[in-house]
Design an enzyme around this catalytic site. Structure first.
Site, PDB file in Angstrom:
ATOM      1  N   THR A  74      51.271  20.231 -28.470  1.00 24.81           N
ATOM      2  CA  THR A  74      52.695  20.514 -28.313  1.00 24.81           C
ATOM      3  C   THR A  74      53.008  21.958 -28.695  1.00 24.81           C
ATOM      4  OG1 THR A  74      53.252  18.210 -28.715  1.00 24.81           O
ATOM      5  CG2 THR A  74      55.012  19.816 -29.067  1.00 24.81           C
ATOM      6  N   GLN A 179      43.812  16.496 -22.300  1.00 21.42           N
ATOM      7  CA  GLN A 179      43.077  15.295 -21.853  1.00 21.42           C
ATOM      8  C   GLN A 179      41.734  15.668 -21.246  1.00 21.42           C
ATOM      9  OE1 GLN A 179      43.878  12.035 -22.162  1.00 21.42           O
ATOM     10  NE2 GLN A 179      45.862  12.400 -23.085  1.00 21.42           N
ATOM     11  N   ALA A 200      42.348  18.662 -31.079  1.00 23.13           N
ATOM     12  CA  ALA A 200      41.314  17.847 -31.718  1.00 23.13           C
ATOM     13  C   ALA A 200      41.509  16.340 -31.589  1.00 23.13           C
ATOM     14  CB  ALA A 200      41.214  18.225 -33.201  1.00 23.13           C
ATOM     15  N   HIS A 201      42.764  15.855 -31.640  1.00 19.80           N
ATOM     16  CA  HIS A 201      42.902  14.402 -31.829  1.00 19.80           C
ATOM     17  C   HIS A 201      42.658  13.565 -30.575  1.00 19.80           C
ATOM     18  CE1 HIS A 201      47.046  13.145 -30.440  1.00 19.80           C
ATOM     19  NE2 HIS A 201      47.270  14.439 -30.519  1.00 19.80           N
ATOM     20  N   CYS A 324      54.877   9.640 -26.375  1.00 26.57           N
ATOM     21  CA  CYS A 324      56.104  10.274 -26.832  1.00 26.57           C
ATOM     22  C   CYS A 324      57.331   9.651 -26.183  1.00 26.57           C
ATOM     23  CB  CYS A 324      56.074  11.761 -26.516  1.00 26.57           C
ATOM     24  SG  CYS A 324      54.424  12.442 -26.575  1.00 26.57           S
TER      25      CYS A 324
HETATM   26  C1  LIG Z   1      48.497  14.596 -26.233  1.00 26.79           C
HETATM   27  C2  LIG Z   1      48.900  15.608 -25.240  1.00 26.79           C
HETATM   28  C3  LIG Z   1      49.727  16.682 -25.591  1.00 26.79           C
HETATM   29  C4  LIG Z   1      50.336  16.831 -26.978  1.00 26.79           C
HETATM   30  O1  LIG Z   1      49.381  17.156 -27.931  1.00 26.79           O
HETATM   31  P1  LIG Z   1      49.712  16.944 -29.502  1.00 26.79           P
HETATM   32  O2  LIG Z   1      48.522  17.528 -30.186  1.00 26.79           O
HETATM   33  O3  LIG Z   1      49.825  15.472 -29.706  1.00 26.79           O
HETATM   34  O4  LIG Z   1      50.947  17.679 -29.785  1.00 26.79           O
HETATM   35  C5  LIG Z   1      50.025  17.615 -24.624  1.00 26.79           C
HETATM   36  N1  LIG Z   1      49.543  17.505 -23.368  1.00 26.79           N
HETATM   37  C6  LIG Z   1      48.746  16.473 -22.992  1.00 26.79           C
HETATM   38  C7  LIG Z   1      48.227  16.425 -21.606  1.00 26.79           C
HETATM   39  C8  LIG Z   1      48.406  15.495 -23.908  1.00 26.79           C
HETATM   40  O5  LIG Z   1      47.625  14.482 -23.526  1.00 26.79           O
END
Ligand SMILES: *Cc1c(COP(=O)(O)O)cnc(C)c1O
Length: 377
Positions: A74, A179, A200-201, A324
């Site tokens: 984000t 992704q 990372a997550h 979200c």
């Molecule tokens: C998860 C995601 C985000 C947001 O990332 P965060 O680290 O959770 O803020 C943005 N773009 C895509 C394509 C995502 O899958």
């Protein structure tokens, strides 16, 4: 999470790898020096950040100075939209994106003052037409921002080609690879972008840490001003434990990516063909070139909410799409953009798999879905 719980929501976030946790713990417990401090404890922390940045830069084929640590996808996306708009608004006020971007791209765009935004509409499979993109570039276009892989249906865009088209017209190009980083090549020498978001997550690392690749010389202003950290581009004391964990997750991914991708694809295929065998009135949303891990299914006779709640009661985690927006009653903007009606979008569920999942879990989930579906008929 309970051992028997089936976690099919790996696009929302992934389980942190034990080897990542092991790397992080000493940085939380004992190596707590501030990396900006001149004393020995500070310098130890500084070296951890340097080494982590080297690992990540080497993975994506960039220089170390081209990697900025952020708090995640984000923040990286917000930095790109606001930072490029701020740096280049004298050159032009037109930005091109797609109607299926993540909210962390769409929302900052909506909040830009005085900019004209073009939202490319994807095909039924969720892919952008390159001629359409070409025809929308204007003299005042300053940025093209298109996600590498969509988080709800997994559609993969041809980023190398998009970068080529952008650069022919002298326009900056950004990709959100949050992704795609899991299973696809994100080496910037191969994909050719000026800016790239990753984190990372979604790759079995910790939450709250990400990066922004900024090609040397790119015109962009910081989002967060402060101290001299991150080459003066992102102020704030660096989060050493998270940075070390991020680098470890990247290192593990580097070694295991191809094996993980093949395995996860086999799970996904097994899931989809299993469902199609038993349930005749379901549809797979999206298609074509897509991420190995995502299966987005339209269930004619059952709503998204009912399906997710029933799955959850039977021990399966699935999702409405973007985590979200899952609490909002609005249908997914991604699904309606690829041509689903609002009603179809409200009958669709995303299952996203990871390398920790098993064939046994797939079989069990298919049985559970058949049971839920049967009860509705
Ligand atoms: C998860 C995601 C985000 C947001 O990332 P965060 O680290 O959770 O803020 C943005 N773009 C895509 C394509 C995502 O899958």
């Amino acid at each position: 999470m309970n051992k028997n719980y089936i976690y099919f929501d790996n696009s929302a976030t992934t389980k942190i790898d034990q080897r990542v946790i092991d790397v992080m713990i000493p940085h939380i417990k004992t190596l707590y020096g501030n990396p900006s401090s001149l004393h020995m404890e500070g310098q130890k922390a500084r070296r951890v950040i340097d080494t982590s940045r080297e690992i990540i830069a080497s993975y994506i084929g960039s220089d170390i100075q081209e990697i900025i640590f952020t708090s995640g996808g984000t923040e990286s996306n917000n930095t790109v939209i606001n930072g490029v708009a701020h740096a280049l608004n004298k050159k032009g006020k037109h930005i091109i994106t797609t109607s299926i971007e993540h909210d962390s791209i769409l929302q900052p765009l909506e909040n830009l003052k005085g900019f004209d935004i073009t939202y490319l509409k994807p095909s039924k499979t969720g892919h952008i037409d390159l001629d359409d993109l070409k025809s929308k570039i204007r003299d005042d276009t300053i940025l093209i921002s298109i996600a590498y892989a969509n988080s709800e249906i997994g559609s993969i865009q041809n980023i190398p080609k998009i970068a080529e088209i952008a650069h022919e017209k002298g326009v900056l190009v950004h990709t959100d690879a949050m992704q795609a980083a899991k299973y696809r090549d994100i080496n910037i020498q191969n994909i050719g972008v000026d800016l790239m978001t990753f984190g990372a997550h979604k790759i079995n690392g910790p939450k709250g840490i990400g990066a922004l690749f900024i090609k040397r010389g790119t015109m962009i202003k910081p989002l967060i001003y402060g101290g001299s950290q991150e080459y003066r581009f992102r102020g704030g004391t660096e989060n050493t434990p998270l940075i070390a964990g991020f680098a470890k997750a990247v290192e593990l991914l580097q070694n295991e990516k191809m094996v993980r991708a093949k395995y996860v694809e086999s799970l996904r295929d097994m899931f989809e063909s299993g469902l199609q065998n038993y349930l005749k009135d379901i549809k797979i949303n999206g298609g074509g070139e897509r991420l190995e891990s995502i299966s987005n299914i339209y269930f004619r006779n059952i709503s998204t909410e009912t399906m997710i709640i029933n799955l959850d009661m039977k021990g399966v985690a699935a999702s409405a799409g973007s985590a979200c927006s899952s609490l909002s009653l609005e249908p997914s903007h991604v699904l309606t953009s690829i041509g689903l009606s609002k009603d179809e979008a409200k009958h669709s569920v995303r299952f996203s798999f990871g390398h920790e999942n098993t064939k046994f879990e797939i079989e069990k989930c298919i049985k559970i879905i058949r049971k839920i579906y049967g009860n509705q008929l």
